[in-house]
Motif scaffolding. Structure first.
Motif, PDB file in Angstrom:
ATOM      1  N   GLY A   1       0.745  -1.357   0.029  1.00  0.00           N
ATOM      2  CA  GLY A   1      -0.042  -0.130  -0.042  1.00  0.00           C
ATOM      3  C   GLY A   1       0.914   1.294  -0.048  1.00  0.00           C
ATOM      4  N   ILE A   2       0.220   2.430  -0.129  1.00  0.00           N
ATOM      5  CA  ILE A   2       0.759   3.836  -0.359  1.00  0.00           C
ATOM      6  C   ILE A   2       1.757   3.951   0.781  1.00  0.00           C
ATOM      7  N   SER A   3       1.182   3.645   2.103  1.00  0.00           N
ATOM      8  CA  SER A   3       1.724   4.102   3.410  1.00  0.00           C
ATOM      9  C   SER A   3       3.210   3.284   3.728  1.00  0.00           C
TER      10      SER A   3
ATOM     11  N   TYR B   1      -2.481  15.323   2.376  1.00  0.00           N
ATOM     12  CA  TYR B   1      -2.944  14.230   3.090  1.00  0.00           C
ATOM     13  C   TYR B   1      -2.546  14.101   4.680  1.00  0.00           C
TER      14      TYR B   1
ATOM     15  N   ASN C   1      -6.399  14.814  -1.892  1.00  0.00           N
ATOM     16  CA  ASN C   1      -6.809  14.669  -0.612  1.00  0.00           C
ATOM     17  C   ASN C   1      -6.278  15.803   0.278  1.00  0.00           C
TER      18      ASN C   1
ATOM     19  N   ASP D   1       1.603  10.627  -5.206  1.00  0.00           N
ATOM     20  CA  ASP D   1       0.730   9.806  -4.366  1.00  0.00           C
ATOM     21  C   ASP D   1      -0.648   9.789  -5.144  1.00  0.00           C
TER      22      ASP D   1
ATOM     23  N   TYR E   1      -6.321   7.714  -6.378  1.00  0.00           N
ATOM     24  CA  TYR E   1      -7.691   8.091  -6.847  1.00  0.00           C
ATOM     25  C   TYR E   1      -7.712   8.274  -8.135  1.00  0.00           C
TER      26      TYR E   1
ATOM     27  N   SER F   1      -2.384   2.153  -5.220  1.00  0.00           N
ATOM     28  CA  SER F   1      -3.201   1.214  -4.256  1.00  0.00           C
ATOM     29  C   SER F   1      -4.330   0.821  -4.351  1.00  0.00           C
TER      30      SER F   1
ATOM     31  N   SER G   1      -6.152   0.031  -1.975  1.00  0.00           N
ATOM     32  CA  SER G   1      -7.119   0.389  -0.751  1.00  0.00           C
ATOM     33  C   SER G   1      -8.489   1.235  -1.171  1.00  0.00           C
ATOM     34  N   LYS G   2      -8.345   1.721  -2.176  1.00  0.00           N
ATOM     35  CA  LYS G   2      -9.437   2.558  -2.517  1.00  0.00           C
ATOM     36  C   LYS G   2     -10.314   1.916  -3.670  1.00  0.00           C
TER      37      LYS G   2
ATOM     38  N   ARG H   1      -3.789  -4.335   2.060  1.00  0.00           N
ATOM     39  CA  ARG H   1      -2.395  -3.794   2.217  1.00  0.00           C
ATOM     40  C   ARG H   1      -1.745  -4.055   0.989  1.00  0.00           C
TER      41      ARG H   1
END
Ligand code: PLP
Length: 356
Positions: A58-60, A84, A134, A162, A165, A193, A195-196, A203
């Motif tokens: 994931g991006i984190s 963000y 974001n 990043d 979206y 990612s 995630s969205k 993850r």
């Protein structure tokens, strides 16, 4: 959950290749990266090759890895303002300095960045959120994106884009992905990612960059020691790409998000007529100037306690953190009628707060 459960039933069988449970390749399973490259090429309208991708958690996770690969402690990361709100903590944990450059309706103000660079600001990374920002919801204007990459070359920094979206666009085509501006300069590190698109619990994400850039990632000690990241999640998501589920699901997601954004915007116009904002054209967020001078955090406490409605206070996303009149409203989670109800409550909260 249905699609992931089906993928698990299909892929995690007793006679599945036992190598799935072994350490894998640093960049992630080749078959998955090939599928992902084809999926992204179609979605971005820009060619992506498997050897330009590295699988991440994931991006984190990728933000931390990128910061370690392309910066040293004490160096400076430029961040948009607002940005963000959890990214700063990642850079600060790695003992990087941060500097802020304003974000306006055309994204990061690259002219303002250039001015700071000319004045001698020494930067290792510029962290930006080029599409459906974001918290601001805006896109980076193409001429700014182009200039940013030129500046990266001139002043020797990397553009850390990043982009969770970018595929959640309401119009027919997505905004251009940041890699489409790299032009062979090897200055862009784009982070994506699932995630969205599918769910943050997976993850799973990816780095997208020119081959020499992604090679720097695969040399990171964590990827070498771990044999890449998250092979089981990669296998499950691979199945959702191959079956066509991901493409269909993201199409439905875009429609749902568009309906929800319309409900939120409509309700704001009716119930908070003094508010100003850019109408979202994708992503999750609407950044709203409430049109009255309030302390956003105190307003949040009041709205939660008295009206049962919450939001992200704008000051959580700004460099100064000073109280202000902006709020970030997310339209991703709630249904249209819940969003309308929430805006009515926010309007009531604003009314009773200003009478205190
Ligand atoms: C701009 C941005 N970057 C990164 C993240 C976190 O992404 P991930 O779940 O892939 O770590 C988020 C989640 O809200 C986000 O909005």
């Amino acid at each position: 959950m249905h699609a992931i459960a089906r993928a698990a039933r299909e892929r995690l069988t007793e006679d599945a290749d036992p190598l799935l449970l072994q350490y894998g390749t640093m960049a992630g399973p080749l078959g998955f990266r090939e599928s992902l490259a084809a999926y992204l090429s179609a979605g971005y309208g820009h060619d992506v090759a498997a050897d330009e991708l590295v699988v991440t958690g994931g991006i984190s996770t990728a933000l931390g890895l990128a910061a370690e690969v392309f910066s040293a402690p004490g160096q400076c990361v430029v961040m948009g303002d607002p940005t963000y709100f959890l990214a700063r903590g990642i850079f600060e944990t790695l003992r990087l300095e941060t500097a802020a450059v304003a974000v306006d309706e055309h994204g990061l103000n690259v002219d303002a960045l250039e001015l700071e660079l000319r004045r001698g600001l020494n930067v290792s990374l510029v962290y930006c959120i080029p599409s459906f920002h974001n918290p601001c919801g805006v896109n980076l204007a193409p001429d700014r994106a182009r200039r940013l990459v030129e500046l990266a070359q001139q002043y020797d920094f990397m553009v850390l884009a990043d982009e969770p979206y970018v595929l959640l666009h309401f119009g027919d085509a997505p905004p251009p992905c940041m890699m489409s501006f790299d032009g062979g300069r090897n200055r862009v590190v784009s982070l994506g990612s699932f995630s969205k698109l599918l769910g943050p619990g997976l993850r799973l994400g990816w780095v997208h960059g020119a081959q020499p850039v992604v090679e720097r990632f695969t040399e990171h000690g964590v990827l070498r020691s771990g044999g890449g990241l998250n092979p089981i999640a990669s296998e499950l998501v691979h199945a959702t790409i191959e079956s066509g589920f991901l493409r269909e699901h993201v199409g439905t997601l875009r429609e749902t998000l568009q309906e929800r954004a319309a409900a939120l915007v409509g309700a704001l116009r009716v119930h908070v007529p003094d508010a100003t904002f850019e109408r979202p054209d994708g992503g999750y967020f609407c950044w709203v100037d409430l049109g009255v001078d309030v302390d956003d955090r105190m307003l949040l406490r009041h709205c939660l306690a008295e009206h049962g409605v919450g939001f992200t206070p704008g000051s959580a996303c700004t460099a100064s953190g000073e109280p202000g009149r902006h709020v970030r409203l997310s339209f991703s989670f709630y249904e249209a009628r819940e969003l309308e109800e929430a805006v009515e409550r926010l309007a009531r909260g604003l009314g009773t707060f200003s009478q205190l």
